[in-house]
Design a protein around this motif. Structure first.
Motif, PDB file in Angstrom:
ATOM      1  N   ALA A  65      39.637  29.819  84.207  1.00  0.00           N
ATOM      2  CA  ALA A  65      38.436  29.895  83.366  1.00  0.00           C
ATOM      3  C   ALA A  65      38.602  29.060  82.099  1.00  0.00           C
ATOM      4  CB  ALA A  65      38.141  31.352  83.006  1.00  0.00           C
ATOM      5  N   ARG A  66      39.759  29.152  81.485  1.00  0.00           N
ATOM      6  CA  ARG A  66      40.007  28.363  80.269  1.00  0.00           C
ATOM      7  C   ARG A  66      39.951  26.875  80.585  1.00  0.00           C
ATOM      8  NH1 ARG A  66      44.781  26.338  77.398  1.00  0.00           N
ATOM      9  NH2 ARG A  66      44.210  26.128  75.198  1.00  0.00           N
ATOM     10  N   ASN A  67      40.548  26.483  81.694  1.00  0.00           N
ATOM     11  CA  ASN A  67      40.505  25.068  82.074  1.00  0.00           C
ATOM     12  C   ASN A  67      39.075  24.615  82.358  1.00  0.00           C
ATOM     13  OD1 ASN A  67      43.243  24.718  81.740  1.00  0.00           O
ATOM     14  ND2 ASN A  67      43.724  25.163  83.867  1.00  0.00           N
ATOM     15  N   ALA A  68      38.272  25.468  82.978  1.00  0.00           N
ATOM     16  CA  ALA A  68      36.864  25.134  83.222  1.00  0.00           C
ATOM     17  C   ALA A  68      36.129  24.992  81.889  1.00  0.00           C
ATOM     18  CB  ALA A  68      36.202  26.202  84.094  1.00  0.00           C
ATOM     19  N   TYR A  69      36.409  25.880  80.952  1.00  0.00           N
ATOM     20  CA  TYR A  69      35.797  25.798  79.626  1.00  0.00           C
ATOM     21  C   TYR A  69      36.196  24.499  78.926  1.00  0.00           C
ATOM     22  CZ  TYR A  69      35.315  26.379  74.621  1.00  0.00           C
ATOM     23  OH  TYR A  69      35.036  26.163  73.299  1.00  0.00           O
ATOM     24  N   LEU A  70      37.482  24.179  78.955  1.00  0.00           N
ATOM     25  CA  LEU A  70      37.950  22.959  78.291  1.00  0.00           C
ATOM     26  C   LEU A  70      37.351  21.714  78.929  1.00  0.00           C
ATOM     27  CD1 LEU A  70      41.696  23.867  77.632  1.00  0.00           C
ATOM     28  CD2 LEU A  70      39.835  23.731  75.958  1.00  0.00           C
ATOM     29  N   ASP A  71      37.222  21.705  80.244  1.00  0.00           N
ATOM     30  CA  ASP A  71      36.588  20.564  80.922  1.00  0.00           C
ATOM     31  C   ASP A  71      35.143  20.409  80.462  1.00  0.00           C
ATOM     32  OD1 ASP A  71      38.932  20.100  82.273  1.00  0.00           O
ATOM     33  OD2 ASP A  71      38.235  20.969  84.176  1.00  0.00           O
ATOM     34  N   GLU A  72      34.415  21.508  80.389  1.00  0.00           N
ATOM     35  CA  GLU A  72      33.022  21.475  79.940  1.00  0.00           C
ATOM     36  C   GLU A  72      32.936  21.038  78.485  1.00  0.00           C
ATOM     37  OE1 GLU A  72      28.904  21.786  79.923  1.00  0.00           O
ATOM     38  OE2 GLU A  72      30.293  21.740  81.611  1.00  0.00           O
ATOM     39  N   TRP A  73      33.821  21.542  77.656  1.00  0.00           N
ATOM     40  CA  TRP A  73      33.836  21.183  76.238  1.00  0.00           C
ATOM     41  C   TRP A  73      34.085  19.683  76.081  1.00  0.00           C
ATOM     42  CZ3 TRP A  73      37.424  19.230  72.754  1.00  0.00           C
ATOM     43  CH2 TRP A  73      37.088  19.354  71.412  1.00  0.00           C
ATOM     44  N   ARG A  74      35.022  19.158  76.840  1.00  0.00           N
ATOM     45  CA  ARG A  74      35.304  17.709  76.769  1.00  0.00           C
ATOM     46  C   ARG A  74      34.111  16.880  77.215  1.00  0.00           C
ATOM     47  NH1 ARG A  74      40.470  19.314  79.411  1.00  0.00           N
ATOM     48  NH2 ARG A  74      41.877  19.698  77.684  1.00  0.00           N
ATOM     49  N   LYS A  75      33.432  17.323  78.269  1.00  0.00           N
ATOM     50  CA  LYS A  75      32.227  16.610  78.724  1.00  0.00           C
ATOM     51  C   LYS A  75      31.183  16.578  77.618  1.00  0.00           C
ATOM     52  CE  LYS A  75      32.072  18.347  83.196  1.00  0.00           C
ATOM     53  NZ  LYS A  75      31.300  18.955  84.267  1.00  0.00           N
ATOM     54  N   ARG A  76      30.962  17.708  76.997  1.00  0.00           N
ATOM     55  CA  ARG A  76      29.959  17.776  75.934  1.00  0.00           C
ATOM     56  C   ARG A  76      30.387  16.983  74.708  1.00  0.00           C
ATOM     57  NH1 ARG A  76      26.210  22.633  76.427  1.00  0.00           N
ATOM     58  NH2 ARG A  76      26.560  23.252  78.572  1.00  0.00           N
ATOM     59  N   GLN A  77      31.677  16.967  74.447  1.00  0.00           N
ATOM     60  CA  GLN A  77      32.164  16.203  73.298  1.00  0.00           C
ATOM     61  C   GLN A  77      31.912  14.709  73.517  1.00  0.00           C
ATOM     62  OE1 GLN A  77      36.318  16.611  72.454  1.00  0.00           O
ATOM     63  NE2 GLN A  77      36.033  16.091  70.307  1.00  0.00           N
ATOM     64  N   ARG A  78      32.106  14.235  74.744  1.00  0.00           N
ATOM     65  CA  ARG A  78      31.847  12.838  75.043  1.00  0.00           C
ATOM     66  C   ARG A  78      30.384  12.500  74.792  1.00  0.00           C
ATOM     67  NH1 ARG A  78      33.668  13.122  80.528  1.00  0.00           N
ATOM     68  NH2 ARG A  78      35.521  14.329  80.198  1.00  0.00           N
ATOM     69  N   ARG A  79      29.502  13.450  75.046  1.00  0.00           N
ATOM     70  CA  ARG A  79      28.073  13.233  74.836  1.00  0.00           C
ATOM     71  C   ARG A  79      27.645  13.586  73.424  1.00  0.00           C
ATOM     72  NH1 ARG A  79      26.018  16.945  79.157  1.00  0.00           N
ATOM     73  NH2 ARG A  79      27.939  16.916  80.309  1.00  0.00           N
ATOM     74  N   LYS A  80      28.597  14.058  72.609  1.00  0.00           N
ATOM     75  CA  LYS A  80      28.337  14.455  71.218  1.00  0.00           C
ATOM     76  C   LYS A  80      27.319  15.587  71.104  1.00  0.00           C
ATOM     77  CE  LYS A  80      31.091  11.458  69.478  1.00  0.00           C
ATOM     78  NZ  LYS A  80      32.387  11.906  69.144  1.00  0.00           N
ATOM     79  N   LYS A  81      27.310  16.448  72.079  1.00  0.00           N
ATOM     80  CA  LYS A  81      26.451  17.635  72.050  1.00  0.00           C
ATOM     81  C   LYS A  81      27.327  18.865  72.239  1.00  0.00           C
ATOM     82  CE  LYS A  81      22.491  15.342  74.094  1.00  0.00           C
ATOM     83  NZ  LYS A  81      21.621  15.264  75.260  1.00  0.00           N
ATOM     84  N   ILE A  82      28.080  19.205  71.228  1.00  0.00           N
ATOM     85  CA  ILE A  82      29.032  20.299  71.341  1.00  0.00           C
ATOM     86  C   ILE A  82      28.435  21.560  70.725  1.00  0.00           C
ATOM     87  CG2 ILE A  82      31.372  21.069  70.860  1.00  0.00           C
ATOM     88  CD1 ILE A  82      32.023  18.121  70.302  1.00  0.00           C
TER      89      ILE A  82
END
Length: 177
Positions: A65-82
């Motif tokens: 779950a933490r890894n899934a969260y971190l993957d999602e967070w990184r995706k959003r960070q790349r799009r600058k929508k965190i």
């Protein structure tokens, strides 16, 4: 899919979906994101369950779950929508109708203060505090969930608590000056 494996996955889902959802909700601050990540956690678990040794499935699922969260967070960070968490705790908690209004107000204010303080901590500190204090993980479970040694768990937990206390002290000084 074999019937025994399906039953095993059903049991895992029934037993761990709710705690995983709350963990992901507290990490992401979004009910929708938490729901999506809970489902993603079980999709990943379904794929890798056959490779996993059944020592401690709870810690393993929280790690997924933490890894899934971190993957999602990184995706959003790349799009600058965190969307960082506005609220760490669910706002739809039931309150007792028999309590005093003053007590409810004090509890709400305290919870809001803790939410604000936790949102200022780095992700690793929030994760380790949540797992230890809210999910009552043992050091060995945290070790497995966060890929740390036992000594790293103890040191990081100590630092997270110290940083939280430091932030609380700074907040108190600002309010009283």
């Amino acid at each position: 899919m074999k019937e025994s494996r399906r039953n095993q996955l059903d049991d895992l889902y029934r037993h761990y979906a709710r705690p995983l959802y709350y963990y992901l909700y507290k990490m992401s601050g979004s009910k929708e994101t938490a729901e999506d990540l809970t489902q993603e956690t079980f999709v990943r678990a379904t794929v890798s369950l056959s490779f996993y040794q059944q020592e401690d499935v709870r810690a393993w699922l929280f790690k997924v779950a933490r890894n899934a969260y971190l993957d999602e967070w990184r995706k959003r960070q790349r799009r600058k929508k965190i969307p960082f968490a506005d609220y760490i705790f669910p706002m739809d908690e039931m309150t007792s109708p028999f309590g005093l209004p003053e007590d409810s107000a004090i509890k709400r204010e305290t919870r809001e203060n803790v939410e604000d303080l936790l949102s200022c901590l780095p992700e690793q500190y929030r994760s380790i505090l949540y797992l230890r204090e809210f999910e009552s993980f043992s050091y060995s479970e945290i070790e497995e969930a966060l890929d740390l040694s036992v000594n790293q768990v103890k040191v990081t937990l100590h630092r997270a608590r110290r940083k939280l206390a430091q932030l609380a002290d700074e907040q108190w000084r600002e309010k009283n000056d």
